[in-house]
Design a protein around this motif. Structure first.
Motif, mmCIF file in Angstrom:
data_model
loop_
_atom_site.group_PDB
_atom_site.id
_atom_site.type_symbol
_atom_site.label_atom_id
_atom_site.label_comp_id
_atom_site.label_asym_id
_atom_site.label_seq_id
_atom_site.Cartn_x
_atom_site.Cartn_y
_atom_site.Cartn_z
ATOM 1 N N ALA A 106 0.833 -1.205 0.000
ATOM 2 C CA ALA A 106 0.000 0.000 0.000
ATOM 3 C C ALA A 106 0.863 1.249 0.000
ATOM 4 O O ALA A 106 1.960 1.263 0.566
ATOM 5 C CB ALA A 106 -0.922 0.001 1.216
ATOM 6 N N GLY A 107 0.362 2.307 -0.621
ATOM 7 C CA GLY A 107 1.046 3.591 -0.596
ATOM 8 C C GLY A 107 2.467 3.491 -1.108
ATOM 9 O O GLY A 107 2.731 2.931 -2.171
ATOM 10 N N ALA A 108 3.405 4.025 -0.322
ATOM 11 C CA ALA A 108 4.815 3.972 -0.708
ATOM 12 C C ALA A 108 5.291 2.539 -0.844
ATOM 13 O O ALA A 108 6.175 2.242 -1.665
ATOM 14 C CB ALA A 108 5.660 4.728 0.312
ATOM 15 N N GLY A 109 4.713 1.626 -0.076
ATOM 16 C CA GLY A 109 5.082 0.217 -0.193
ATOM 17 C C GLY A 109 4.774 -0.328 -1.573
ATOM 18 O O GLY A 109 5.569 -1.067 -2.164
ATOM 19 N N ALA A 110 3.618 0.035 -2.123
ATOM 20 C CA ALA A 110 3.258 -0.389 -3.475
ATOM 21 C C ALA A 110 4.213 0.200 -4.500
ATOM 22 O O ALA A 110 4.663 -0.487 -5.425
ATOM 23 C CB ALA A 110 1.822 0.020 -3.791
ATOM 24 N N ASN A 111 4.546 1.476 -4.333
ATOM 25 C CA ASN A 111 5.354 2.143 -5.349
ATOM 26 C C ASN A 111 6.816 1.729 -5.305
ATOM 27 O O ASN A 111 7.497 1.733 -6.335
ATOM 28 C CB ASN A 111 5.176 3.653 -5.232
ATOM 29 C CG ASN A 111 3.765 4.070 -5.605
ATOM 30 O OD1 ASN A 111 3.095 3.373 -6.374
ATOM 31 N ND2 ASN A 111 3.293 5.184 -5.065
ATOM 32 N N ILE A 112 7.312 1.345 -4.144
ATOM 33 C CA ILE A 112 8.656 0.759 -4.073
ATOM 34 C C ILE A 112 8.673 -0.553 -4.845
ATOM 35 O O ILE A 112 9.602 -0.835 -5.600
ATOM 36 C CB ILE A 112 9.084 0.561 -2.605
ATOM 37 C CG1 ILE A 112 9.413 1.921 -1.968
ATOM 38 C CG2 ILE A 112 10.290 -0.376 -2.497
ATOM 39 C CD1 ILE A 112 9.649 1.870 -0.476
ATOM 40 N N ALA A 113 7.639 -1.350 -4.686
ATOM 41 C CA ALA A 113 7.556 -2.606 -5.441
ATOM 42 C C ALA A 113 7.519 -2.334 -6.941
ATOM 43 O O ALA A 113 8.238 -2.970 -7.723
ATOM 44 C CB ALA A 113 6.330 -3.403 -5.009
ATOM 45 N N LEU A 114 6.693 -1.377 -7.364
ATOM 46 C CA LEU A 114 6.484 -1.140 -8.788
ATOM 47 C C LEU A 114 7.688 -0.526 -9.488
ATOM 48 O O LEU A 114 7.775 -0.567 -10.710
ATOM 49 C CB LEU A 114 5.261 -0.246 -8.998
ATOM 50 C CG LEU A 114 3.922 -0.842 -8.550
ATOM 51 C CD1 LEU A 114 2.792 0.141 -8.791
ATOM 52 C CD2 LEU A 114 3.642 -2.169 -9.248
ATOM 53 N N CYS A 115 8.628 0.028 -8.733
ATOM 54 C CA CYS A 115 9.831 0.580 -9.368
ATOM 55 C C CYS A 115 10.878 -0.496 -9.607
ATOM 56 O O CYS A 115 11.894 -0.240 -10.258
ATOM 57 C CB CYS A 115 10.402 1.733 -8.553
ATOM 58 S SG CYS A 115 11.594 1.260 -7.277
#
Length: 257
Positions: A106-115
């Motif tokens: 979720a949130g920054a956690g999701a975007n760290i994964a997606l990078c």
């Protein structure tokens, strides 16, 4: 216990977000420690990196108790000193980075994964751009990576509506590489990271670099970049090994050099 676990096994470095009682939400200590471990992955013995979470979550993003603490680092420092350096380290790391999403991201956690270069999610995992629910915008590179992965309309909807998306739907949308059944998840991650660690590391690093350049290059610029990095690839020991193995009809033994 440390908020980040780190181990290197058979040339695969695993970074585990380790605040399971907080759904692996980030605080300053955890964010800075993750940066240190990403720097440690520059070591030549590391040829693939895996980022995952302990317990039932990958990461719930920012620990809101810290961001609302009057004595805490504050939003500006959280972005400039915590998340932005993590994203740039992942993208600049000259080896493949796999996000092993074991639960909610979720949130920054999701975007760290997606990078990351590849995202593999357990079938029970999910992704949510939770920012709009508290009046914020997506950060940690979310507004950069997500529309490039799934398109403007879908990205806008997920960010504005704050809808949770299942791992299966994320795969269908092109958001992630692959879904693995929960019972097969650990083995799938091991197989993928081991495979990547045995590949020509320099060639993979150059592939990662040229893909990143494609986000801003014109076609002519991209063709020149391909020319440049292909010449660099052709100078590696792994290229010579790959060609010789093909001609000799044997399995190549790449050294990552």
């Amino acid at each position: 216990m440390s908020s980040i676990l780190f181990e290197i096994d058979q040339q695969v470095a695993t970074i585990t977000l380790n605040r399971p009682d907080k759904l692996n939400s980030f605080n300053r200590e955890m964010a800075l420690l993750m940066q240190d471990k990403l720097d440690a992955c520059k070591d030549e013995q590391v040829r693939c990196v895996c980022i995952t979470g302990s317990g039932k979550a990958f990461s719930a993003g920012q620990d809101l108790a810290e961001v609302t603490d009057p004595e805490g680092p504050g939003m500006q420092r959280i972005l400039s000193e915590h998340y932005n350096p993590i994203i740039t380290r992942i993208r600049n790391l000259e080896k493949p980075v796999v996000a092993a999403v074991n639960g909610v991201a979720a949130g920054a956690g999701a975007n760290i994964a997606l990078c990351c270069d590849l995202v593999i999610a357990a079938s029970s995992a999910s992704f949510i751009q939770a920012f709009s629910k508290i009046g914020l915008i997506p950060d940690s590179g979310g507004t950069y990576f997500l529309p490039r992965l799934i398109g403007w309309q879908k990205a806008s909807a997920l960010m504005m509506m704050g809808e949770k998306i299942t791992a299966a739907d994320a795969e269908k949308a092109g958001m992630i590489y692959k879904v693995a059944e929960d019972t097969a998840f650990t083995e799938q991650i091991k197989q993928t990271t081991s495979y990547l660690a045995a590949m020509p590391t320099k060639g993979l690093a150059y592939t990662k670099k040229v893909l990143s350049l494609s986000f801003s290059n014109t076609l002519d610029q991209q063709l020149l970049a391909e020319d440049d990095y292909q010449q660099k690839s052709a100078q590696t020991e792994d290229y010579k090994e790959g060609v010789n193995a093909f001609l000799e009809k044997r399995k190549p033994s790449f050294k990552g050099k």
